[in-house]
Design a protein around this motif. Structure first.
Motif, mmCIF file in Angstrom:
data_model
loop_
_atom_site.group_PDB
_atom_site.id
_atom_site.type_symbol
_atom_site.label_atom_id
_atom_site.label_comp_id
_atom_site.label_asym_id
_atom_site.label_seq_id
_atom_site.Cartn_x
_atom_site.Cartn_y
_atom_site.Cartn_z
ATOM 1 N N ALA A 87 0.753 -1.124 -0.077
ATOM 2 C CA ALA A 87 -0.036 -0.083 0.034
ATOM 3 C C ALA A 87 0.960 1.288 0.262
ATOM 4 C CB ALA A 87 -0.743 -0.129 1.067
ATOM 5 N N LEU A 88 1.963 1.234 0.872
ATOM 6 C CA LEU A 88 2.886 2.270 1.015
ATOM 7 C C LEU A 88 3.707 2.474 -0.645
ATOM 8 C CD1 LEU A 88 4.426 4.618 1.986
ATOM 9 C CD2 LEU A 88 6.237 2.782 3.062
ATOM 10 N N GLN A 89 4.089 1.535 -1.047
ATOM 11 C CA GLN A 89 4.679 1.696 -2.299
ATOM 12 C C GLN A 89 3.548 2.449 -3.414
ATOM 13 O OE1 GLN A 89 5.958 -2.244 -2.536
ATOM 14 N NE2 GLN A 89 8.257 -1.725 -1.934
ATOM 15 N N ALA A 90 2.816 1.813 -3.537
ATOM 16 C CA ALA A 90 1.595 2.497 -4.333
ATOM 17 C C ALA A 90 1.250 3.706 -4.110
ATOM 18 C CB ALA A 90 0.232 1.585 -4.331
ATOM 19 N N CYS A 91 1.269 4.063 -2.894
ATOM 20 C CA CYS A 91 0.787 5.564 -2.805
ATOM 21 C C CYS A 91 2.078 6.669 -2.879
ATOM 22 C CB CYS A 91 0.201 5.691 -1.207
ATOM 23 S SG CYS A 91 -1.285 4.967 -0.769
ATOM 24 N N ALA A 92 3.161 5.958 -2.748
ATOM 25 C CA ALA A 92 4.433 6.897 -2.963
ATOM 26 C C ALA A 92 4.504 7.102 -4.358
ATOM 27 C CB ALA A 92 5.747 6.116 -2.526
ATOM 28 N N ALA A 93 4.208 5.982 -5.054
ATOM 29 C CA ALA A 93 4.189 6.110 -6.466
ATOM 30 C C ALA A 93 3.170 7.050 -7.306
ATOM 31 C CB ALA A 93 3.956 5.035 -7.386
ATOM 32 N N ALA A 94 2.320 7.415 -6.415
ATOM 33 C CA ALA A 94 0.992 7.945 -7.010
ATOM 34 C C ALA A 94 1.052 9.385 -6.750
ATOM 35 C CB ALA A 94 -0.479 7.483 -6.397
ATOM 36 N N THR A 95 1.866 10.074 -5.848
ATOM 37 C CA THR A 95 1.815 11.298 -5.179
ATOM 38 C C THR A 95 3.122 11.706 -4.633
ATOM 39 O OG1 THR A 95 0.754 13.030 -4.296
ATOM 40 C CG2 THR A 95 0.545 11.005 -3.078
ATOM 41 N N SER A 96 3.856 12.651 -4.943
ATOM 42 C CA SER A 96 4.723 13.245 -4.147
ATOM 43 C C SER A 96 4.404 14.552 -3.321
ATOM 44 C CB SER A 96 6.172 13.529 -4.986
ATOM 45 O OG SER A 96 5.719 14.485 -6.068
ATOM 46 N N GLU A 97 3.341 14.803 -3.553
ATOM 47 C CA GLU A 97 2.847 16.200 -2.633
ATOM 48 C C GLU A 97 1.703 15.766 -1.581
ATOM 49 O OE1 GLU A 97 0.909 18.658 -5.858
ATOM 50 O OE2 GLU A 97 2.874 18.640 -6.935
ATOM 51 N N ILE A 98 0.944 15.019 -1.732
ATOM 52 C CA ILE A 98 -0.191 14.779 -0.616
ATOM 53 C C ILE A 98 0.592 14.168 0.447
ATOM 54 C CG2 ILE A 98 -2.354 13.531 -0.027
ATOM 55 C CD1 ILE A 98 -3.324 13.753 -2.758
ATOM 56 N N PRO A 99 0.451 14.511 1.756
ATOM 57 C CA PRO A 99 1.064 13.898 2.731
ATOM 58 C C PRO A 99 0.766 12.330 2.889
ATOM 59 C CG PRO A 99 0.290 16.015 3.503
ATOM 60 C CD PRO A 99 -0.259 15.697 2.234
ATOM 61 N N ILE A 100 1.620 11.319 3.235
ATOM 62 C CA ILE A 100 1.468 10.183 3.281
ATOM 63 C C ILE A 100 1.718 9.599 4.808
ATOM 64 C CG2 ILE A 100 1.743 7.724 2.679
ATOM 65 C CD1 ILE A 100 2.142 9.048 -0.133
ATOM 66 N N VAL A 101 0.950 8.917 5.416
ATOM 67 C CA VAL A 101 1.678 8.275 6.812
ATOM 68 C C VAL A 101 1.419 6.941 6.443
ATOM 69 C CG1 VAL A 101 1.320 10.344 8.389
ATOM 70 C CG2 VAL A 101 -0.513 8.855 7.940
ATOM 71 N N ALA A 102 2.448 6.152 6.921
ATOM 72 C CA ALA A 102 2.224 4.596 6.824
ATOM 73 C C ALA A 102 2.010 3.763 8.235
ATOM 74 C CB ALA A 102 3.389 4.095 5.957
ATOM 75 N N THR A 103 1.844 2.828 8.179
ATOM 76 C CA THR A 103 2.130 1.790 9.262
ATOM 77 C C THR A 103 2.300 0.515 8.899
ATOM 78 O OG1 THR A 103 1.202 1.411 11.331
ATOM 79 C CG2 THR A 103 -0.523 1.552 9.813
ATOM 80 N N SER A 104 2.526 -0.630 9.893
ATOM 81 C CA SER A 104 2.632 -1.917 9.638
ATOM 82 C C SER A 104 3.628 -2.224 8.446
ATOM 83 C CB SER A 104 1.336 -2.317 9.171
ATOM 84 O OG SER A 104 0.290 -2.004 9.966
ATOM 85 N N VAL A 105 4.583 -1.002 8.198
ATOM 86 C CA VAL A 105 5.726 -1.393 7.303
ATOM 87 C C VAL A 105 6.976 -1.735 8.216
ATOM 88 C CG1 VAL A 105 7.123 -0.072 5.531
ATOM 89 C CG2 VAL A 105 4.697 0.255 5.910
#
Length: 322
Positions: free
Chosen positions: A101-119
């Motif tokens: 999930a993190l890898q997909a979200c990181a590829a989708a945007t470099s602007e919207i803040p992303i917080v990840a868990t279970s990584v």
């Protein structure tokens, strides 16, 4: 003429009042919109998502936050589609639950803040070579890495006559590869032989576990989402063979003997607190260090312990419901 002016004035006032009322009643006013991409459904990830939501509801109020929770059902392509939809919706923040999930979200945007868990390991997940504790990007979050050396100590304590350990994981999960490598190093230090057994997906688990128990007298399973979703298969092969399984987290212990586990709810809650700092206090995710669980517990599955005739030390906690 005066009557006409009066009518027009009344219409204008009514129109303005309606406009103001519409603005004041907007459901979006002051509400944070958060997209949650969860890799798949299982006990640990569900608990992390619940903790994340509870933290933000407690800090913001339930009327000030809206969650769009999407489950990818274990498919990387679904993760990518979900992440793309969140970007199109221009959400205020994305929570990515688990590595794919993190890898997909990181590829989708470099602007919207992303917080990840279970990584488990962000450097591995994001291919960062010069790791210094933070990502330097729009991403931050929490790690579910439990002390791997202490997990190996637990294995040696519960299976003192172990000759060879089979490390079982899904080859498609980068963080499982990382854990397997590290656990192998700790087993080497103890002079315990080990071998990796990998499944590409859930369809291969039964045959891979069957091969593992032919050569090994103990199985270790890291925090692997594919294995977590298929604990019944693992149990049905290992328990009749009398092979104990040590797991990286409590949910996988449905098919195992014991675990040194963190609380995924607490981890998700901490992630929610980090999201709050970003949304309300303008914290910069690029400089926020990845955070870790503050405590671990030795836990065991009493049913499997009984079936394997293994006596567990007094400092272990029986997992409720097992």
């Amino acid at each position: 003429m005066k009557k006409m002016k009066k009518i027009l004035s009344s219409i204008l006032i009514a129109s303005m009042a309606m406009s103001l009322a519409a603005c004041g009643s907007s459901s979006d006013e002051g509400v944070y919109h958060i997209g949650i991409c969860q890799q798949l459904e299982h006990e640990a990830l569900d608990a992390a998502t619940k903790g994340f939501q509870d933290a933000l509801i407690e800090k913001l109020g339930k009327d000030k936050v809206q969650f769009d929770l999407q489950n990818a059902q274990g498919e990387a392509t679904n993760c990518a589609s979900i992440a793309t939809s969140f970007v199109a919706d221009d959400v205020d923040l994305i929570m990515a639950n688990a590595t794919s999930a993190l890898q997909a979200c990181a590829a989708a945007t470099s602007e919207i803040p992303i917080v990840a868990t279970s990584v488990t390991d962000y450097a591995t997940a994001l291919n960062i070579s010069d790791w210094n504790g933070s990502t330097g990007t729009n991403i931050t979050g929490t790690s579910d890495l439990a002390p791997l050396d202490q997990q190996v100590d637990m294995l040696a304590e519960l299976v003192p006559d172990v000759k060879q350990v089979g490390i079982l994981y899904c080859s498609a999960e980068a963080n499982s590869v990382y854990q397997a490598t590290e656990v192998g190093k700790y087993l080497d230090k103890k002079g315990i032989a080990w071998k990796e057994y990998t499944a590409a997906d859930s369809n291969e688990i039964q045959s891979v576990v069957t091969n593992a128990i032919a050569d090994c007298d103990c199985i270790y399973v890291p925090t692997d989402n594919t294995m977590a979703a298929n604990t019944e298969i693992i149990k049905n092969v290992t328990v009749p063979a009398g092979i104990p399984v040590i797991t990286g987290e409590e949910g996988i212990c449905a098919g195992g003997l014991a675990t040194l586990s963190i609380s995924y709810y607490d981890l998700g809650y901490k992630t929610g607190e980090m999201a709050y700092e970003i949304l309300v206090n303008n914290a910069d995710p690029s400089t926020m260090d990845i955070e870790y669980a503050s405590a671990t517990d030795k836990k065991y599955n009493p049913t499997i312990a009984g079936e394997l005739n293994i006596t567990v030390p007094d400092d272990y906690i029986a997992i409720e419901g097992y």
